[in-house]
Design a protein around this motif. Structure first.
Motif: not given
Lengths: 292, 224
Positions: A37-44
């Motif tokens: 998800s975009k949120e997961e990518v941002r967290e990385k």
């Protein structure tokens, strides 16, 4: 893939089509590519930003000694010099140089860094984004956006040319890192996608033909100094474009030219430590001293 | 073919410096070898080739390789102290400059391991740039595995239909086979099989594979 791009022209076209900035397209593309998800990518990316922040500061607080012993202490010296109030480059540029050279100190001492795009050029992107971000009171989300914009430029250069010193010389490493950083800073400061692409063009053209000639083959010198000039390159190029001074040659043609120049460099000047600064009399005696 | 790079190939890897090829790649090679060994490593000889042999000390390639054997990721700060950690754990290690042949990639290493049960295992590989690696040999058998997909590497009995047990099990687990290669050395009773899949392979697949009598040895590797 709906949001994929393979060139600067295509990136610009998609930004216009979907009315998005460079970092928004890049985030959408990564979500598509990875299945996250975009949120997961941002967290990385947040993890990467935190490592970057720490690597820009560590050398100002600790005494760091590189493995080869060629560098160490530069970030502290620059900070002391700035605090004496007679900075030639001005406070902001001095801070960026501290961050870039300090990150290279951390890298050369086997500390934790983010390769961006390589370990040998890892000081430039964090120094540009974190220094400008702090100066203008921007938050982590703004800086994460800048890293996505920078990644878009890096992905295009890696795809259509190279970011390996062994293949394209230092212009491909610190030139690419500066291009990425300049685009990130332009977007972070409210510039347009066109301005960001032009800033990347400026950076690559400013160091076209720069050779990769590390003393003793180590990622220490002249690499560290080239990270300092790399962040200056990025900030100057961003400044030009934000002021409306665009480049004459399009980004994609510049990338292509950089690749051709890199391929025409002799093997001695592509990370073999057989030419340039590495092959000087002092460079050779340092090699013997370090490796026996 | 031109690749569509992930942003984390560009801003990344997160790693212990100083060199993506000589440090991060070396840690990945050591980690892949220890995973293939499948049990604790007691002793390991690193045969270093080319640029690895010439500049391993200055790049911390040696510490990264030992760190990898200990299971550390390229961004694990313990890599710096991997020699002490290995010694405390009773692991012996040695570095030997060698020539693996003129066609070998300049950043190559052959890892000769002695394992907890006394058996030996050999893994050879190369660091091919930007922290990326490929494996070129496991226990005397040549392969070309670059970790672009999850994979299962097996040694199975060289009898008709043995491979079908494995492919059947993968299908049953909804794993799509992307590539498959087999290598059966002359005179051996075993075949070496490398299968790359589109989907991630969970740990229980390894347990299921090991239950087959035809499977002598199995390793499940995630993408590098």
């Amino acid at each position: 893939m709906k949001f994929n791009f393979t060139s600067g022209a295509e990136l610009l076209e998609k930004c216009k089509k979907y009315e998005m900035s460079m970092h928004e397209i890049c985030l959408e593309r990564e979500a598509e590519l990875s299945g996250l998800s975009k949120e997961e990518v941002r967290e990385k990316m947040r993890v990467s930003l935190n490592i970057m922040k720490s690597s820009t500061e560590r050398a100002t607080k600790e005494d760091i000694k590189s493995v080869g012993g060629l560098i160490g202490g530069e970030a502290k010296k620059l900070t002391t010099f700035r605090n004496n109030g007679k900075s030639v480059c001005g406070t902001l540029m001095n801070k960026a140089l501290v961050a870039a050279m300090g990150t290279m100190e951390v890298n050369a001492s086997m500390g934790l860094i983010v390769a961006a795009p390589t370990a040998g050029s890892c000081g430039i992107l964090p120094a540009a984004v974190v220094t400008i971000g702090k100066e203008y009171g921007l938050n982590d989300e703004d800086m994460i956006d800048a890293l996505f914009a920078a990644s878009a430029i890096g992905a295009i250069i890696t795809r259509n040319a190279t970011v390996a010193g062994a293949e394209g010389g230092c212009q491909a490493e610190t030139g690419a890192a500066a291009a990425m950083a300049a685009a990130g800073v332009v977007e972070m400061m409210g510039g347009t996608v066109e301005q960001a692409l032009h800033a990347a063009s400026h950076c690559l053209q400013n160091v076209m033909g720069l050779v990769c000639d590390p003393i003793a083959g180590l990622v220490e010198a002249p690499c560290q100094g080239r990270n300092a000039i790399g962040v200056a390159n990025a900030l100057i190029s961003a400044e030009l474009c934000l002021a409306g001074i665009l480049n004459i040659i399009p980004f994609d043609e510049t990338v292509d030219a950089m690749y051709k120049v890199g391929k025409s460099l002799p093997m001695e000047l592509r990370e073999t430590a057989l030419g340039g600064i590495a092959a000087t009399c002092t460079g050779c005696s340092l090699t013997t001293k370090i490796f026996g | 073919m031109a690749k569509d790079y992930s942003v984390f190939d560009i801003v990344g890897p997160n790693m212990i410096g100083p060199s993506s090829s000589h440090t991060a790649g070396a840690a990945r090679l050591g980690k892949a070898a220890s995973k293939i060994a499948g049990q604790p490593v007691k002793e390991v000889k690193f045969l270093l080739h080319g640029s690895f042999a010439e500049t391993y000390k200055g790049h911390g390639t040696d510490k990264a390789l030992v760190g990898g054997i200990l299971g550390f990721q390229p961004d694990d700060a313990r890599i710096r102290n991997s020699f002490d950690i290995a010694t405390e754990s009773g692991i012996k290690f040695e570095f030997i400059k060698t020539d693996l042949g003129e066609n070998e990639h300049p950043n190559s290493v052959k890892m000769e391991m002695t394992l907890a049960d006394g058996s030996k295992s050999t893994v050879r590989g190369a660091s091919i740039g930007g922290g990326n690696i490929k494996l070129t040999e496991i226990d005397g058998l040549g392969l070309d595995f670059n970790g672009s997909r999850p994979a299962v590497i097996l040694e199975i009995k060289d009898i008709p239909g043995a491979v079908s047990f494995v492919t059947g099990l993968l299908a049953h687990n909804n794993k799509n086979i992307a590539t498959m290669s087999t290598n059966s050395p002359v005179g051996s009773d075993y075949t070496f099989v490398t299968i790359e899949t589109d989907e991630k392979l969970e740990a229980d697949i390894l347990d299921q594979l090991k239950k087959f009598e035809v499977v002598a040895k199995a390793v499940v590797l995630d993408k590098f």
